[in-house]
Design a protein around this motif. Sequence first.
Motif, PDB file in Angstrom:
ATOM      1  N   ILE A   2       0.825  -1.225   0.000  1.00 46.97           N
ATOM      2  CA  ILE A   2       0.000   0.000   0.000  1.00 46.97           C
ATOM      3  C   ILE A   2       0.856   1.272   0.000  1.00 46.97           C
ATOM      4  CG2 ILE A   2      -1.938  -1.188   1.114  1.00 46.97           C
ATOM      5  CD1 ILE A   2      -1.357   0.487   3.650  1.00 46.97           C
ATOM      6  N   LEU A   3       2.184   1.109  -0.003  1.00 48.86           N
ATOM      7  CA  LEU A   3       3.080   2.268  -0.034  1.00 48.86           C
ATOM      8  C   LEU A   3       3.472   2.569  -1.476  1.00 48.86           C
ATOM      9  CD1 LEU A   3       5.465   1.411   2.944  1.00 48.86           C
ATOM     10  CD2 LEU A   3       3.318   2.682   2.983  1.00 48.86           C
ATOM     11  N   THR A   4       3.309   3.820  -1.885  1.00 47.75           N
ATOM     12  CA  THR A   4       3.724   4.265  -3.216  1.00 47.75           C
ATOM     13  C   THR A   4       4.460   5.588  -3.055  1.00 47.75           C
ATOM     14  OG1 THR A   4       1.778   5.637  -3.699  1.00 47.75           O
ATOM     15  CG2 THR A   4       1.598   3.256  -4.190  1.00 47.75           C
ATOM     16  N   ASN A   5       4.969   6.091  -4.135  1.00 48.88           N
ATOM     17  CA  ASN A   5       5.627   7.399  -4.079  1.00 48.88           C
ATOM     18  C   ASN A   5       4.648   8.519  -3.780  1.00 48.88           C
ATOM     19  OD1 ASN A   5       8.383   6.910  -4.323  1.00 48.88           O
ATOM     20  ND2 ASN A   5       8.215   6.621  -6.524  1.00 48.88           N
ATOM     21  N   ARG A   6       3.352   8.293  -4.022  1.00 52.32           N
ATOM     22  CA  ARG A   6       2.344   9.324  -3.701  1.00 52.32           C
ATOM     23  C   ARG A   6       2.053   9.377  -2.216  1.00 52.32           C
ATOM     24  NH1 ARG A   6      -2.675   9.148  -7.793  1.00 52.32           N
ATOM     25  NH2 ARG A   6      -3.371   7.611  -6.282  1.00 52.32           N
ATOM     26  N   GLY A   7       2.194   8.243  -1.515  1.00 51.26           N
ATOM     27  CA  GLY A   7       1.885   8.190  -0.090  1.00 51.26           C
ATOM     28  C   GLY A   7       1.447   6.797   0.311  1.00 51.26           C
ATOM     29  N   ILE A   8       0.594   6.731   1.308  1.00 54.87           N
ATOM     30  CA  ILE A   8       0.015   5.470   1.761  1.00 54.87           C
ATOM     31  C   ILE A   8      -1.323   5.351   1.047  1.00 54.87           C
ATOM     32  CG2 ILE A   8      -0.819   4.159   3.754  1.00 54.87           C
ATOM     33  CD1 ILE A   8       1.063   5.973   5.483  1.00 54.87           C
ATOM     34  N   GLU A   9      -1.477   4.339   0.194  1.00 49.81           N
ATOM     35  CA  GLU A   9      -2.702   4.200  -0.598  1.00 49.81           C
ATOM     36  C   GLU A   9      -3.534   3.054  -0.029  1.00 49.81           C
ATOM     37  OE1 GLU A   9      -2.718   5.039  -4.708  1.00 49.81           O
ATOM     38  OE2 GLU A   9      -0.665   5.797  -4.695  1.00 49.81           O
ATOM     39  N   GLY A  10      -4.281   3.365   1.005  1.00 50.62           N
ATOM     40  CA  GLY A  10      -5.091   2.386   1.714  1.00 50.62           C
ATOM     41  C   GLY A  10      -5.048   2.685   3.200  1.00 50.62           C
ATOM     42  N   ALA A  11      -5.639   1.794   3.975  1.00 50.20           N
ATOM     43  CA  ALA A  11      -5.755   2.013   5.422  1.00 50.20           C
ATOM     44  C   ALA A  11      -4.481   1.595   6.147  1.00 50.20           C
ATOM     45  CB  ALA A  11      -6.941   1.225   5.969  1.00 50.20           C
ATOM     46  N   PRO A  12      -3.815   2.529   6.846  1.00 55.40           N
ATOM     47  CA  PRO A  12      -2.689   2.146   7.694  1.00 55.40           C
ATOM     48  C   PRO A  12      -3.174   1.247   8.839  1.00 55.40           C
ATOM     49  CG  PRO A  12      -2.761   4.526   7.357  1.00 55.40           C
ATOM     50  CD  PRO A  12      -4.054   3.972   6.866  1.00 55.40           C
ATOM     51  N   ASP A  13      -2.246   0.657   9.552  1.00 53.44           N
ATOM     52  CA  ASP A  13      -2.596  -0.176  10.702  1.00 53.44           C
ATOM     53  C   ASP A  13      -2.980   0.678  11.909  1.00 53.44           C
ATOM     54  OD1 ASP A  13      -1.805  -3.130   9.910  1.00 53.44           O
ATOM     55  OD2 ASP A  13      -0.288  -1.793   9.086  1.00 53.44           O
ATOM     56  N   LEU A  14      -2.424   1.878  11.975  1.00 48.98           N
ATOM     57  CA  LEU A  14      -2.710   2.800  13.080  1.00 48.98           C
ATOM     58  C   LEU A  14      -2.472   4.212  12.590  1.00 48.98           C
ATOM     59  CD1 LEU A  14      -1.652   2.542  16.767  1.00 48.98           C
ATOM     60  CD2 LEU A  14      -1.046   4.586  15.510  1.00 48.98           C
ATOM     61  N   VAL A  15      -3.327   5.138  13.015  1.00 54.38           N
ATOM     62  CA  VAL A  15      -3.084   6.561  12.795  1.00 54.38           C
ATOM     63  C   VAL A  15      -3.219   7.282  14.133  1.00 54.38           C
ATOM     64  CG1 VAL A  15      -3.765   6.665  10.365  1.00 54.38           C
ATOM     65  CG2 VAL A  15      -5.482   7.005  12.137  1.00 54.38           C
ATOM     66  N   ALA A  16      -2.474   8.366  14.270  1.00 51.51           N
ATOM     67  CA  ALA A  16      -2.537   9.167  15.493  1.00 51.51           C
ATOM     68  C   ALA A  16      -2.636  10.636  15.111  1.00 51.51           C
ATOM     69  CB  ALA A  16      -1.308   8.931  16.357  1.00 51.51           C
ATOM     70  N   GLU A  17      -3.457  11.352  15.857  1.00 49.60           N
ATOM     71  CA  GLU A  17      -3.582  12.797  15.701  1.00 49.60           C
ATOM     72  C   GLU A  17      -3.285  13.446  17.045  1.00 49.60           C
ATOM     73  OE1 GLU A  17      -3.972  14.246  12.892  1.00 49.60           O
ATOM     74  OE2 GLU A  17      -5.096  12.880  11.593  1.00 49.60           O
ATOM     75  N   ILE A  18      -2.516  14.517  17.011  1.00 48.17           N
ATOM     76  CA  ILE A  18      -2.212  15.293  18.209  1.00 48.17           C
ATOM     77  C   ILE A  18      -3.090  16.535  18.143  1.00 48.17           C
ATOM     78  CG2 ILE A  18      -0.419  16.542  19.459  1.00 48.17           C
ATOM     79  CD1 ILE A  18       1.436  14.398  17.775  1.00 48.17           C
ATOM     80  N   ILE A  19      -4.008  16.648  19.088  1.00 48.61           N
ATOM     81  CA  ILE A  19      -5.001  17.719  18.991  1.00 48.61           C
ATOM     82  C   ILE A  19      -4.457  19.056  19.464  1.00 48.61           C
ATOM     83  CG2 ILE A  19      -6.981  16.170  19.165  1.00 48.61           C
ATOM     84  CD1 ILE A  19      -7.351  17.099  22.047  1.00 48.61           C
ATOM     85  N   SER A  20      -5.054  20.085  18.882  1.00 50.41           N
ATOM     86  CA  SER A  20      -4.812  21.462  19.312  1.00 50.41           C
ATOM     87  C   SER A  20      -6.180  22.124  19.311  1.00 50.41           C
ATOM     88  CB  SER A  20      -3.856  22.154  18.329  1.00 50.41           C
ATOM     89  OG  SER A  20      -4.410  22.145  17.032  1.00 50.41           O
ATOM     90  N   PRO A  21      -6.313  23.290  19.907  1.00 48.18           N
ATOM     91  CA  PRO A  21      -7.635  23.929  19.925  1.00 48.18           C
ATOM     92  C   PRO A  21      -8.263  24.057  18.542  1.00 48.18           C
ATOM     93  CG  PRO A  21      -6.168  25.065  21.428  1.00 48.18           C
ATOM     94  CD  PRO A  21      -5.321  24.054  20.690  1.00 48.18           C
ATOM     95  N   SER A  22      -7.454  24.323  17.515  1.00 50.60           N
ATOM     96  CA  SER A  22      -8.012  24.522  16.176  1.00 50.60           C
ATOM     97  C   SER A  22      -8.387  23.213  15.485  1.00 50.60           C
ATOM     98  CB  SER A  22      -7.026  25.297  15.299  1.00 50.60           C
ATOM     99  OG  SER A  22      -5.849  24.536  15.104  1.00 50.60           O
TER     100      SER A  22
END
Length: 196
Positions: free
Chosen positions: A100-120
């Motif tokens: 699922i890895l290409t030069n464009r990016g990850i093309e499909g569902a990763p095994d895990l994603v994380a977001e670090i929140i901020s007020p915005s």
Amino acid sequence: MSHKKSEKDKNVIKEYNLTYDDYASQDDGNRYELAGGKLELMSPSPSTTHQLVSSEIYEQIARSCKTDYYIFYAPIDVILSVQEVRQPDIALVSQKRMDILTNRGIEGAPDLVAEIISPSSLKRDKIDKLTTYAHFKIPEYWIVDPNLEALEQYILTKERYKLTNIFQDHEPITSPNIACISFSMKHVMGNIPRLD
């Protein structure tokens, strides 16, 4: 009456039904995500604390997981469909799924994603992305709150996320899907300077 488009009309960005190609052609200096075929302008550059937390989580995961997983940090395009491109702060892809890895990016569902929140980004990360990542069957989603020094762990169950744990302080962060994960928020936040 002429049906030819003027130069001005050719440069107008359509506002809906955009595709990855439309998204990838943006070169106005802003960062976007493509959500349901609409460009969403991301907030200005993340804060220094956000970047330090992201870097430290990356380092903690890499210590124990880099032999089994490819570990990415923003900006990386996660192309979930032709009209859905997200840029999570951190993404893990098993080396067994490198197709699922290409030069464009990850093309499909990763095994895990994380977001670090901020007020915005609070509403986007806790509502919009929670729904989107579940829809595209990403097995695990973390929301990290630097102010609370906490990590919320969501596990995909029957096409919806279930909040399975909130990790704080010295409590070991583990994953039912990724056995190599082993660190704590204390490890992360203990290495982050307090900034005004």
